[in-house]
Design an enzyme around this catalytic site. Sequence first.
Site, PDB file in Angstrom:
ATOM      1  N   GLU A   1       0.837  -1.214   0.000  1.00 39.76           N
ATOM      2  CA  GLU A   1       0.000   0.000   0.000  1.00 39.76           C
ATOM      3  C   GLU A   1       0.864   1.253   0.000  1.00 39.76           C
ATOM      4  OE1 GLU A   1      -3.235  -0.154  -0.662  1.00 39.76           O
ATOM      5  OE2 GLU A   1      -2.778  -2.286  -0.733  1.00 39.76           O
TER       6      GLU A   1
ATOM      7  N   TRP B   1       1.839   1.797  -3.440  1.00 33.51           N
ATOM      8  CA  TRP B   1       0.764   2.445  -4.217  1.00 33.51           C
ATOM      9  C   TRP B   1       0.884   3.966  -4.084  1.00 33.51           C
ATOM     10  CZ3 TRP B   1      -2.632   1.233  -7.878  1.00 33.51           C
ATOM     11  CH2 TRP B   1      -3.004  -0.104  -8.051  1.00 33.51           C
TER      12      TRP B   1
ATOM     13  N   ASN C   1     -10.599   2.912   3.145  1.00 39.43           N
ATOM     14  CA  ASN C   1     -10.279   2.724   1.727  1.00 39.43           C
ATOM     15  C   ASN C   1     -11.356   1.945   0.975  1.00 39.43           C
ATOM     16  OD1 ASN C   1      -8.453   2.746  -0.640  1.00 39.43           O
ATOM     17  ND2 ASN C   1      -8.408   0.543  -0.258  1.00 39.43           N
TER      18      ASN C   1
ATOM     19  N   TRP D   1     -16.204  11.802 -12.402  1.00 44.07           N
ATOM     20  CA  TRP D   1     -15.344  11.519 -11.243  1.00 44.07           C
ATOM     21  C   TRP D   1     -14.724  12.789 -10.672  1.00 44.07           C
ATOM     22  CZ3 TRP D   1     -10.300  13.007 -11.870  1.00 44.07           C
ATOM     23  CH2 TRP D   1      -9.788  13.071 -13.167  1.00 44.07           C
TER      24      TRP D   1
ATOM     25  N   TRP E   1      -9.632   7.928  -7.644  1.00 43.70           N
ATOM     26  CA  TRP E   1     -10.865   8.240  -8.394  1.00 43.70           C
ATOM     27  C   TRP E   1     -10.794   7.693  -9.809  1.00 43.70           C
ATOM     28  CZ3 TRP E   1     -15.651   9.458  -7.228  1.00 43.70           C
ATOM     29  CH2 TRP E   1     -15.904   9.885  -5.918  1.00 43.70           C
TER      30      TRP E   1
HETATM   31  C1  FAD Z   1     -11.468   7.315  -4.424  1.00 43.33           C
HETATM   32  C2  FAD Z   1     -10.227   7.259  -3.537  1.00 43.33           C
HETATM   33  C3  FAD Z   1      -9.671   8.442  -3.063  1.00 43.33           C
HETATM   34  C4  FAD Z   1      -8.527   8.408  -2.249  1.00 43.33           C
HETATM   35  N1  FAD Z   1      -7.990   9.597  -1.798  1.00 43.33           N
HETATM   36  C5  FAD Z   1      -6.860   9.584  -1.047  1.00 43.33           C
HETATM   37  C6  FAD Z   1      -6.265  10.795  -0.602  1.00 43.33           C
HETATM   38  O1  FAD Z   1      -6.726  11.906  -0.899  1.00 43.33           O
HETATM   39  N2  FAD Z   1      -5.156  10.708   0.190  1.00 43.33           N
HETATM   40  C7  FAD Z   1      -4.599   9.507   0.516  1.00 43.33           C
HETATM   41  O2  FAD Z   1      -3.601   9.496   1.242  1.00 43.33           O
HETATM   42  N3  FAD Z   1      -5.126   8.351   0.094  1.00 43.33           N
HETATM   43  C8  FAD Z   1      -6.239   8.345  -0.680  1.00 43.33           C
HETATM   44  N4  FAD Z   1      -6.780   7.159  -1.093  1.00 43.33           N
HETATM   45  C9  FAD Z   1      -6.080   5.899  -0.787  1.00 43.33           C
HETATM   46  C10 FAD Z   1      -6.527   5.210   0.518  1.00 43.33           C
HETATM   47  O3  FAD Z   1      -7.919   5.129   0.569  1.00 43.33           O
HETATM   48  C11 FAD Z   1      -6.017   5.921   1.771  1.00 43.33           C
HETATM   49  O4  FAD Z   1      -4.642   6.173   1.662  1.00 43.33           O
HETATM   50  C12 FAD Z   1      -6.240   5.070   3.010  1.00 43.33           C
HETATM   51  O5  FAD Z   1      -7.605   4.768   3.153  1.00 43.33           O
HETATM   52  C13 FAD Z   1      -5.734   5.806   4.234  1.00 43.33           C
HETATM   53  O6  FAD Z   1      -5.974   5.072   5.398  1.00 43.33           O
HETATM   54  P1  FAD Z   1      -4.783   4.398   6.201  1.00 43.33           P
HETATM   55  O7  FAD Z   1      -3.742   5.406   6.489  1.00 43.33           O
HETATM   56  O8  FAD Z   1      -5.380   3.658   7.340  1.00 43.33           O
HETATM   57  O9  FAD Z   1      -4.221   3.390   5.110  1.00 43.33           O
HETATM   58  P2  FAD Z   1      -3.391   2.044   5.257  1.00 43.33           P
HETATM   59  O10 FAD Z   1      -4.220   0.970   4.664  1.00 43.33           O
HETATM   60  O11 FAD Z   1      -2.876   1.846   6.610  1.00 43.33           O
HETATM   61  O12 FAD Z   1      -2.179   2.280   4.229  1.00 43.33           O
HETATM   62  C14 FAD Z   1      -0.951   2.875   4.641  1.00 43.33           C
HETATM   63  C15 FAD Z   1      -0.643   4.078   3.781  1.00 43.33           C
HETATM   64  O13 FAD Z   1      -0.436   3.688   2.426  1.00 43.33           O
HETATM   65  C16 FAD Z   1      -0.927   4.707   1.550  1.00 43.33           C
HETATM   66  N5  FAD Z   1      -1.989   4.137   0.733  1.00 43.33           N
HETATM   67  C17 FAD Z   1      -2.814   3.118   1.066  1.00 43.33           C
HETATM   68  N6  FAD Z   1      -3.628   2.817   0.042  1.00 43.33           N
HETATM   69  C18 FAD Z   1      -3.321   3.672  -0.954  1.00 43.33           C
HETATM   70  C19 FAD Z   1      -3.816   3.860  -2.274  1.00 43.33           C
HETATM   71  N7  FAD Z   1      -4.771   3.105  -2.798  1.00 43.33           N
HETATM   72  N8  FAD Z   1      -3.285   4.858  -3.004  1.00 43.33           N
HETATM   73  C20 FAD Z   1      -2.301   5.635  -2.515  1.00 43.33           C
HETATM   74  N9  FAD Z   1      -1.793   5.490  -1.275  1.00 43.33           N
HETATM   75  C21 FAD Z   1      -2.286   4.521  -0.514  1.00 43.33           C
HETATM   76  C22 FAD Z   1      -1.464   5.823   2.428  1.00 43.33           C
HETATM   77  O14 FAD Z   1      -0.454   6.792   2.574  1.00 43.33           O
HETATM   78  C23 FAD Z   1      -1.742   5.111   3.738  1.00 43.33           C
HETATM   79  O15 FAD Z   1      -1.695   5.950   4.855  1.00 43.33           O
HETATM   80  C24 FAD Z   1      -7.932   7.164  -1.914  1.00 43.33           C
HETATM   81  C25 FAD Z   1      -8.509   5.985  -2.406  1.00 43.33           C
HETATM   82  C26 FAD Z   1      -9.638   6.029  -3.199  1.00 43.33           C
HETATM   83  C27 FAD Z   1     -10.235   4.748  -3.698  1.00 43.33           C
END
Ligand code: FAD
Length: 470
Positions: free
Chosen positions: A270, A273, A336, A354, A377
């Site tokens: 992640e 990503w 997420n 979107w 998105w």
């Molecule tokens: C429509 C949509 C919009 C999103 N907008 C954002 C946003 O504005 N900012 C944002 O940081 N993330 C975004 N994400 C990605 C993801 O949803 C969030 O990073 C995640 O939910 C944050 O929660 P966490 O820190 O507990 O993630 P965890 O699951 O603990 O992941 C750890 C870290 O990995 C990164 N990460 C995880 N998944 C993704 C992903 N798919 N894409 C990019 N980085 C990722 C983040 O920095 C996150 O804090 C988006 C996803 C979708 C589907």
Amino acid sequence: MKHTTAIWWLRRDLRLSDNQALTAAARATNIIPLFIIDPVILNADTYSANRFAFLLAGLHSLNADLEQRGSHLVIRQGDIITELQRISAETGATAIFAEEDVTPYARRRDAAVRAAGLPLTLTPGLTVQRPDAVRKADGTPYTVFTPFSRAWHVLPRAERVDLLPSPQTMGFSAEITSLPIPDHPTLPPSVPFKAGEAEAQRRLQAFIRERVFAYGDQRNRMDIDGTSRLSPYLRFGMLSARTAVITAQEAIADAATEQQRKNATTFLTELIWREFYQSILHDFPHVRRGNFRSDYDNIAWINGPDDFQAWCDGVTGVPVVDAAMRQLRTTGWMHNRARMIVASFLTKNLLIDWRWGERWFMQNLIDGDLAANNGGWQWTAGTGTDAAPYFRIFNPVTQSNKFDPDGEFIRRWVPELAAVENKFLHAPWEMSPADQKQCGVIIGRNYPAPFVDLKLSRQRALDTYKAGRE
Ligand SMILES: Cc1cc2nc3c(=O)[nH]c(=O)nc-3n(C[C@H](O)[C@H](O)[C@H](O)COP(=O)(O)OP(=O)(O)OC[C@H]3O[C@@H](n4cnc5c(N)ncnc54)[C@H](O)[C@@H]3O)c2cc1C
């Protein structure tokens, strides 16, 4: 070259530890830690009061850390070039160090700063591998995640010893004027994110101790606190990307079982990503305004304003969508899995562009980050880099059953449905009038009836996307 006075220009790297811009500036005798409140960002249509409040709280926290080291933040507000010129003249600074950023605005701004003759040096730090570092053999960028990730793993990796310590003292010449750090807006108590570097470290450690080894199994469950919730801290650099990645790599090495290793590896994936989407924005800045793939430029979006408003307000009549949208509004964060569900519902079932959803997310997310948000998105809309072809449409009821099996997530955010039996909770419109009467939830009165039929709107999306491509 040794400078007497250097400016450490903070933008989205609000930390003292593992900060390459700070380390570069700290070679000077005097370091001026500078934050400029940029009216361009305050006036953008993606502005979020909550995100700005989180940033201000982060500045307060950082300032307290600086004061312990004999320094303090210098706050200015106004045109970036004018302010940098002014403070350079006031202090005699001969160098400016800042962490590089990839948004089109940030890159234009930094180019303009240099063009104005200011001695700006940009350092890495936003990502572990610089946005233009992960390349195919022919030097071109990857546009698909899996090969990007494979190539990312092959590049030299940093270890804990490579992390830069936070400086113990910082030289500072005292006669510089500073605006106070604004106290408003403030974060409402419903936003469960305390700003600052110490809090970011605390969360990272707690996540590694308590959840990383189950992460892969639990990360999709909206009713479980199974993810790290580090995104706001990574967004504002209160935690360095390197620290997060190295900690994930150490967890993988420490795993006691194969399953634990797999789960921790998913966490690292992640984080990759995140690196991928920063690279995409760097290499394909057109995604800021348009589809990554131009063959989707002719989709006939319906863009119904009332449908959009109901989606924003969390009153669509589809419980999982409403729960997620209310979680966003109340806490400034969304799970997420829920982000994917609501984005699919908006773009496919409601056929709303979107970019409307992307903007709403930016206006509400504490972690709102152009690269990750745009990537998420476009992935869900099917217009983006890879993976989700447009015909893969999330069914919100199936998703809800699978990832909120006992309905705890829905009950928490849509309390008017609390008395609905589990078997109806994910699709309450299926209750007979007798069932509705029995639980006291009358659809259309206590909770809205959905204004789209999920099956018909799915077919409509397939037809519209297909026609748009032809
Ligand atoms: C429509 C949509 C919009 C999103 N907008 C954002 C946003 O504005 N900012 C944002 O940081 N993330 C975004 N994400 C990605 C993801 O949803 C969030 O990073 C995640 O939910 C944050 O929660 P966490 O820190 O507990 O993630 P965890 O699951 O603990 O992941 C750890 C870290 O990995 C990164 N990460 C995880 N998944 C993704 C992903 N798919 N894409 C990019 N980085 C990722 C983040 O920095 C996150 O804090 C988006 C996803 C979708 C589907």
